[in-house]
Design a protein around this motif. Structure first.
Motif, PDB file in Angstrom:
ATOM      1  N   UNK A   1       6.882   1.029  -3.763  1.00 51.65           N
ATOM      2  CA  UNK A   1       6.621   2.107  -2.820  1.00 51.65           C
ATOM      3  C   UNK A   1       6.237   3.413  -3.479  1.00 51.65           C
ATOM      4  N   UNK A   2       6.009   4.405  -2.661  1.00 48.89           N
ATOM      5  CA  UNK A   2       5.528   5.744  -2.984  1.00 48.89           C
ATOM      6  C   UNK A   2       4.172   5.660  -3.701  1.00 48.89           C
TER       7      UNK A   2
ATOM      8  N   UNK B   1      10.223  -4.706 -12.499  1.00 50.28           N
ATOM      9  CA  UNK B   1       8.841  -4.392 -12.161  1.00 50.28           C
ATOM     10  C   UNK B   1       8.779  -3.213 -11.215  1.00 50.28           C
ATOM     11  N   UNK B   2       7.579  -2.738 -10.994  1.00 48.87           N
ATOM     12  CA  UNK B   2       7.352  -1.659 -10.039  1.00 48.87           C
ATOM     13  C   UNK B   2       5.918  -1.742  -9.550  1.00 48.87           C
ATOM     14  N   UNK B   3       5.673  -1.177  -8.355  1.00 51.29           N
ATOM     15  CA  UNK B   3       4.314  -1.088  -7.818  1.00 51.29           C
ATOM     16  C   UNK B   3       4.292   0.001  -6.761  1.00 51.29           C
ATOM     17  N   UNK B   4       3.188   0.727  -6.708  1.00 46.48           N
ATOM     18  CA  UNK B   4       3.055   1.755  -5.670  1.00 46.48           C
ATOM     19  C   UNK B   4       2.967   1.113  -4.286  1.00 46.48           C
ATOM     20  N   UNK B   5       3.081   1.922  -3.262  1.00 45.34           N
ATOM     21  CA  UNK B   5       3.132   1.393  -1.902  1.00 45.34           C
ATOM     22  C   UNK B   5       1.812   1.368  -1.165  1.00 45.34           C
ATOM     23  N   UNK B   6       0.711   1.671  -1.846  1.00 45.06           N
ATOM     24  CA  UNK B   6      -0.591   1.718  -1.190  1.00 45.06           C
ATOM     25  C   UNK B   6      -1.433   0.535  -1.658  1.00 45.06           C
ATOM     26  N   UNK B   7      -1.044  -0.659  -1.222  1.00 45.98           N
ATOM     27  CA  UNK B   7      -1.686  -1.878  -1.689  1.00 45.98           C
ATOM     28  C   UNK B   7      -2.422  -2.586  -0.550  1.00 45.98           C
TER      29      UNK B   7
ATOM     30  N   UNK C   1      -4.192  -6.482   0.874  1.00 48.53           N
ATOM     31  CA  UNK C   1      -3.655  -7.837   1.053  1.00 48.53           C
ATOM     32  C   UNK C   1      -3.625  -8.616  -0.258  1.00 48.53           C
ATOM     33  N   UNK C   2      -4.685  -8.476  -1.066  1.00 42.96           N
ATOM     34  CA  UNK C   2      -4.738  -9.198  -2.341  1.00 42.96           C
ATOM     35  C   UNK C   2      -3.645  -8.717  -3.282  1.00 42.96           C
ATOM     36  N   UNK C   3      -3.463  -7.411  -3.360  1.00 38.59           N
ATOM     37  CA  UNK C   3      -2.406  -6.857  -4.220  1.00 38.59           C
ATOM     38  C   UNK C   3      -1.034  -7.271  -3.718  1.00 38.59           C
ATOM     39  N   UNK C   4      -0.876  -7.336  -2.394  1.00 34.93           N
ATOM     40  CA  UNK C   4       0.409  -7.722  -1.822  1.00 34.93           C
ATOM     41  C   UNK C   4       0.807  -9.114  -2.276  1.00 34.93           C
ATOM     42  N   UNK C   5      -0.159 -10.026  -2.290  1.00 37.13           N
ATOM     43  CA  UNK C   5       0.109 -11.384  -2.754  1.00 37.13           C
ATOM     44  C   UNK C   5       0.589 -11.376  -4.201  1.00 37.13           C
TER      45      UNK C   5
ATOM     46  N   UNK D   1      14.120  -2.349  -4.402  1.00 37.24           N
ATOM     47  CA  UNK D   1      14.141  -1.042  -3.755  1.00 37.24           C
ATOM     48  C   UNK D   1      12.802  -0.808  -3.069  1.00 37.24           C
ATOM     49  N   UNK D   2      12.841  -0.520  -1.764  1.00 34.94           N
ATOM     50  CA  UNK D   2      11.631  -0.279  -0.980  1.00 34.94           C
ATOM     51  C   UNK D   2      11.522   1.202  -0.654  1.00 34.94           C
ATOM     52  N   UNK D   3      10.441   1.817  -1.076  1.00 33.39           N
ATOM     53  CA  UNK D   3      10.242   3.253  -0.852  1.00 33.39           C
ATOM     54  C   UNK D   3       8.942   3.479  -0.087  1.00 33.39           C
ATOM     55  N   UNK D   4       8.793   2.767   1.024  1.00 29.46           N
ATOM     56  CA  UNK D   4       7.570   2.857   1.826  1.00 29.46           C
ATOM     57  C   UNK D   4       7.809   3.521   3.176  1.00 29.46           C
ATOM     58  N   UNK D   5       8.980   4.126   3.322  1.00 32.16           N
ATOM     59  CA  UNK D   5       9.285   4.801   4.580  1.00 32.16           C
ATOM     60  C   UNK D   5       9.863   3.859   5.613  1.00 32.16           C
ATOM     61  N   UNK D   6      10.675   4.402   6.509  1.00 30.41           N
ATOM     62  CA  UNK D   6      11.284   3.615   7.588  1.00 30.41           C
ATOM     63  C   UNK D   6      10.552   3.904   8.896  1.00 30.41           C
TER      64      UNK D   6
END
Length: 253
Positions: A111-112, A135-141, A143-147, A162-167
């Protein structure tokens, strides 16, 4: 556990921050066969669940819902079934990082934005050197990145995701992919906590926290990410929440 209190149909845990941390540590150390989904819910999320059937189902299926807001604590007190204190996503994250540093738990952060994610993880590595970063990844992905992200989580099997993409987006994202995340022990959303850890947002001063004015500090001083509702619009949910809980209490009486 000390049970729950229902506020507008949401079953809030009555455990303190310390008790919650110990309970989650036990879940992680026991290496459960399925992930433990914790939700940090504030008045805004509680109110949103009244008109969002999917969010209602997600909340009811969660393993624990903690009171991330003084409004929840006050509503429980009015019902005569008090909650001892708030359990915020930020405070809980710090407590679990402390425990993770002692027990060498692994964390994956999703996220973030990219820069905030990178800086937050670097600071976590410095402050908690025995925590393993799965690992880590930003939250602006897309469909391909999500996989690829899900495959990476499956491979690393972090103790805590840990999910930091907002509720409620974080919890809805988890709901869609829950069956694919076997091996993860604990998942929960932390809102803008990585923004604070990275230094992008200043932490709430202790005096504001002591006065239960953390929401006001965020309203006045914290930036809002592009695409999110303004904090003034989000805070408009508070009087609606108070009205709903008071009316519900009057009807019950």
């Amino acid at each position: 556990m000390n049970g729950t209190v229902s506020i507008l149909g949401v079953p809030f845990s009555k455990l303190t921050l310390e008790e919650t941390t110990l309970h989650l540590a036990e879940q992680i150390e026991n290496k459960r066969d399925k992930l433990f989904h914790l939700i940090t819910a504030n008045p805004e999320i509680t109110l949103a669940s009244q008109s969002d059937e999917l969010l209602q189902r997600i909340i009811q299926s969660a393993d624990m819902v903690v009171p991330d807001g003084i409004g929840i604590v006050l509503a429980a007190r009015r019902q005569g079934n008090p909650i001892p204190e708030r359990v915020t996503g930020y405070d809980l994250l710090l407590k679990l990082l402390e425990q993770g540093n002692k027990r060498s738990w692994s964390f994956y952060f999703l996220g973030t934005d990219e820069e905030t994610s990178r800086q937050a993880v670097e600071k976590i590595k410095h402050s908690y050197p025995r925590v393993r970063i799965a690992g880590r990844h930003h939250g602006f992905f897309d469909a391909a990145e999500e996989t690829e992200i899900i495959a990476g989580i499956q491979q690393s099997k972090p103790d805590i995701l840990i999910l930091a993409m907002g509720a409620p987006f974080s919890d809805k994202w988890l709901h869609r992919h829950k069956s694919e995340l076997a091996g993860v022990q604990l998942v929960f959303g932390v809102g803008g906590s990585l923004d604070v850890i990275s230094g992008k947002v200043k932490p709430t001063p202790p005096v504001w926290k002591k006065l239960n004015l953390e929401w006001a500090h965020r309203l006045l001083f914290s930036p809002v990410a592009k695409g999110q509702k303004s904090r003034w619009r989000r805070q408009s949910a508070l009087p609606k929440f108070v009205y709903r809980t008071m009316i519900r209490q009057m009807i019950r009486r």
